[in-house]
Design a protein around this motif. Structure first.
Motif, mmCIF file in Angstrom:
data_model
loop_
_atom_site.group_PDB
_atom_site.id
_atom_site.type_symbol
_atom_site.label_atom_id
_atom_site.label_comp_id
_atom_site.label_asym_id
_atom_site.label_seq_id
_atom_site.Cartn_x
_atom_site.Cartn_y
_atom_site.Cartn_z
ATOM 1 N N SER A 1 -2.776 5.915 -11.931
ATOM 2 C CA SER A 1 -3.188 4.805 -11.342
ATOM 3 C C SER A 1 -2.986 3.315 -11.659
ATOM 4 N N VAL A 2 -2.307 2.696 -10.869
ATOM 5 C CA VAL A 2 -2.466 0.997 -10.694
ATOM 6 C C VAL A 2 -3.333 0.361 -11.407
ATOM 7 N N ALA B 1 1.282 0.942 -14.236
ATOM 8 C CA ALA B 1 0.197 1.688 -13.832
ATOM 9 C C ALA B 1 0.330 1.942 -15.540
ATOM 10 N N PHE C 1 2.793 5.575 -6.141
ATOM 11 C CA PHE C 1 2.199 5.858 -7.499
ATOM 12 C C PHE C 1 1.054 6.569 -7.448
ATOM 13 N N GLN C 2 -0.369 6.613 -6.446
ATOM 14 C CA GLN C 2 -0.963 7.309 -6.792
ATOM 15 C C GLN C 2 -0.571 9.248 -6.576
ATOM 16 N N SER D 1 -2.600 12.152 -14.966
ATOM 17 C CA SER D 1 -2.729 13.351 -14.565
ATOM 18 C C SER D 1 -1.146 14.023 -15.595
ATOM 19 N N LYS E 1 -0.449 7.230 -16.387
ATOM 20 C CA LYS E 1 -0.372 8.618 -15.731
ATOM 21 C C LYS E 1 -1.970 8.698 -16.050
ATOM 22 N N TRP F 1 0.762 -0.981 -0.296
ATOM 23 C CA TRP F 1 0.012 -0.160 -0.161
ATOM 24 C C TRP F 1 1.224 0.886 -0.316
ATOM 25 N N GLU G 1 1.762 1.797 -3.575
ATOM 26 C CA GLU G 1 0.200 1.998 -4.544
ATOM 27 C C GLU G 1 1.020 3.590 -3.998
ATOM 28 N N GLU G 2 0.854 4.104 -2.309
ATOM 29 C CA GLU G 2 0.585 6.029 -2.421
ATOM 30 C C GLU G 2 1.462 6.388 -3.352
ATOM 31 N N TRP H 1 4.346 -4.094 -10.160
ATOM 32 C CA TRP H 1 2.803 -3.175 -10.864
ATOM 33 C C TRP H 1 2.717 -2.382 -12.091
#
Length: 286
Positions: free
Chosen positions: A229-230, A281, A223-224, A285, A283, A217, A220-221, A279
């Motif tokens: 977005s995973v 993911a 990455f976000q 944004s 992009k 987690w 993933e935090e 992972w």
């Protein structure tokens, strides 16, 4: 790749590690890389896509991406861990006319070699925290066991900058297994004075990806937080277990004996807390 000011030979640069891991310098080898690239293809990565291999090392992944038809570029700041010399040592060997960074540039240029040119793979010397590419100029970034060696948020922010919106990121890296969260929280850091005596300096950030391992987690935090977005997450901890087992089986533990059963490393009492994740993911944004 530029990692830290730690002067000891990085874990991934030791002869024992390279004897088993080969030119990929990580768990899973090229088989896991190919698997990850197939995932990116299912997510829309097409032929001729511009792919950046972050912390390319000897260039195994860059060469593979080129062979698969991508316009691949490998980036690393210096091939020192596998050339046997530090930037400082090479600068001294140049008679003091170059600083360490200049020597790194020279070594990296030599590192590409004729083989790389013949395969049309490209290699660039640069800093993972300040990528030498234009904004929104790439279709994918691949970071294999490298984010745990650097300032991950900064590196991911740079990836987001150079990637086009909707482009893809493939990451494989060390993780801390969720079932050991309480154990990790209760583990006190090793006294700094013991580092030189038992090899724990190799667990400093920049010397070993073990030092930068995060819980799933937490990855993933990050990455976000960088605008990704995973889409796919997978556990490949067996690849890590296989690498460690091969080190023992082929009697290549050598200078890594402190990391293995009976060793003095603080993580040796419970090595199962480490795993390996993948992972993919996108992009999302600007």
């Amino acid at each position: 790749m530029r990692t830290s000011s730690v002067q000891t030979r990085p874990l991934y640069g030791t002869a024992s590690f390279r004897a088993v891991a080969g030119d990929t310098l990580r768990p899973g080898g090229l088989a896991l890389t190919e698997h990850g690239l197939r995932i990116l293809e299912t997510l829309g990565l097409g032929p001729g896509a511009r792919v950046l291999d972050l912390g390319c090392g000897p260039g195994a992944t860059t060469q593979l991406c080129t062979a698969l038809g991508y316009e691949a570029v490998g980036l690393d700041w210096h091939p020192g861990p596998w050339s046997g010399s530090s930037p400082e040592e090479e600068a001294e060997g140049a008679g003091g006319t170059e600083d360490a960074e200049g020597a790194a540039q020279t070594s990296c240029a030599s590192h590409t070699g004729e083989k790389s040119l013949e395969s049309q793979a490209r290699f660039v010397c640069g800093d993972l925290l300040s990528l030498p590419f234009a904004s929104q100029s790439l279709d994918a970034c691949v970071a294999e066991c490298v984010l745990s060696l650097v300032d991950a948020p900064k590196c991911l922010a740079e990836c987001a900058r150079v990637l086009k919106k909707g482009s893809l990121l493939l990451v494989t890296d060390l993780l801390l297994r969720p079932e050991f969260a309480q154990v990790q929280a209760a583990t006190a850091p090793a006294p700094s004075g013991e580092a030189e005596n038992n090899g724990q300096e190799l667990l400093q950030q920049g010397a070993s990806c073990l030092a930068g391992a995060l819980f799933p987690w937490q990855w993933e935090e990050r990455f976000q937080g960088a605008g990704f977005s995973v889409a796919v997450r997978e556990d490949h901890s067996k690849a890590l277990a296989r690498l460690v087992a091969e080190l023992v089986w082929y009697d290549c533990a050598g200078d890594l004996d402190w990391l293995l059963p009976g060793g003095q490393c603080s993580c040796a009492s419970d090595r199962r807390r480490f795993g390996y994740g993948l992972w993919a993911a996108r992009k999302v944004s600007e």
